[in-house]
Scaffold this motif. Structure first.
Motif, PDB file in Angstrom:
ATOM      1  N   GLU A   1       5.133   2.921  16.096  1.00 41.82           N
ATOM      2  CA  GLU A   1       6.036   3.989  15.165  1.00 41.82           C
ATOM      3  C   GLU A   1       5.564   4.216  13.863  1.00 41.82           C
ATOM      4  N   TYR A   2       4.424   3.643  13.396  1.00 42.00           N
ATOM      5  CA  TYR A   2       4.008   3.982  12.252  1.00 42.00           C
ATOM      6  C   TYR A   2       2.807   3.341  11.856  1.00 42.00           C
ATOM      7  N   LEU A   3       1.619   4.087  10.824  1.00 40.40           N
ATOM      8  CA  LEU A   3       0.435   3.533  10.757  1.00 40.40           C
ATOM      9  C   LEU A   3       0.492   2.252   9.732  1.00 40.40           C
ATOM     10  N   SER A   4      -0.135   1.260  10.146  1.00 44.75           N
ATOM     11  CA  SER A   4      -0.238  -0.058   9.098  1.00 44.75           C
ATOM     12  C   SER A   4      -1.042   0.171   7.841  1.00 44.75           C
ATOM     13  N   VAL A   5      -0.670   0.143   6.889  1.00 43.87           N
ATOM     14  CA  VAL A   5      -1.287  -0.206   5.361  1.00 43.87           C
ATOM     15  C   VAL A   5      -0.969  -1.257   4.555  1.00 43.87           C
ATOM     16  N   ASN A   6      -1.458  -1.194   3.588  1.00 44.27           N
ATOM     17  CA  ASN A   6      -1.166  -2.171   2.778  1.00 44.27           C
ATOM     18  C   ASN A   6      -0.851  -1.657   1.282  1.00 44.27           C
ATOM     19  N   TRP A   7       0.306  -2.121   0.621  1.00 47.40           N
ATOM     20  CA  TRP A   7       0.793  -1.584  -0.641  1.00 47.40           C
ATOM     21  C   TRP A   7       0.015  -2.463  -1.802  1.00 47.40           C
ATOM     22  N   LEU A   8      -0.816  -1.820  -2.531  1.00 44.06           N
ATOM     23  CA  LEU A   8      -1.722  -2.515  -3.301  1.00 44.06           C
ATOM     24  C   LEU A   8      -0.858  -3.003  -4.625  1.00 44.06           C
TER      25      LEU A   8
END
Length: 139
Positions: free
Chosen positions: A39-46
């Motif tokens: 349901e969403y694209l995985s990323v990391n919040w820096l």
């Protein structure tokens, strides 16, 4: 906290496998394609990582990724500013980036919401914003 929006002023990192890295080092749209049932694209919040430099942020993202993935030598970590991403796509789709921590190993995990598996143009447009690129694996 889970579900909180990532501020427009902040940055997100996306792991890009070697097959999505072009010969000139740019990242192609396939790095931003959702998998079936995602349901969403995985990323990391820096900024969530609370490090003082970009190098420290990238090192921490590498540490998190090593616990979850086999990191290839051609893989990259691509960075984008959240506000730039949202503004770049705004005419086509309304995206949002929100915190989706995977505790305990990936507390900065977040997601890009608002597009689907068949949104080729959106994938291409997202790739245009992720221009700051680092090796995912150190030699």
């Amino acid at each position: 906290m889970k579900g909180d929006r990532v501020p427009d002023s902040d940055h997100i990192a996306r792991y890009c496998g070697g097959s999505s890295v072009e010969s000139d080092g740019t990242i192609n749209r396939m790095a931003f394609r959702l998998r079936k049932n995602e349901e969403y694209l995985s990323v990391n919040w820096l900024e969530f990582l609370e490090k003082t430099t970009r190098e420290e942020e990238i090192a921490e993202v590498r540490n998190v990724l090593r616990k979850k993935l086999t990191i290839g030598s051609q893989s990259r970590i691509a960075i984008a500013n959240v506000g730039s991403l949202i503004n770049h796509i705004r005419a086509k789709k309304i995206l949002k980036v929100q915190h989706e921590p995977e505790l305990p190993d990936d507390p900065s995990h977040s997601g890009i919401f608002g597009y689907g598996i068949d949104d080729d143009l959106i994938e291409f447009m997202i790739a245009e914003v992720f221009q700051e690129i680092y090796p995912a694996k150190l030699a």
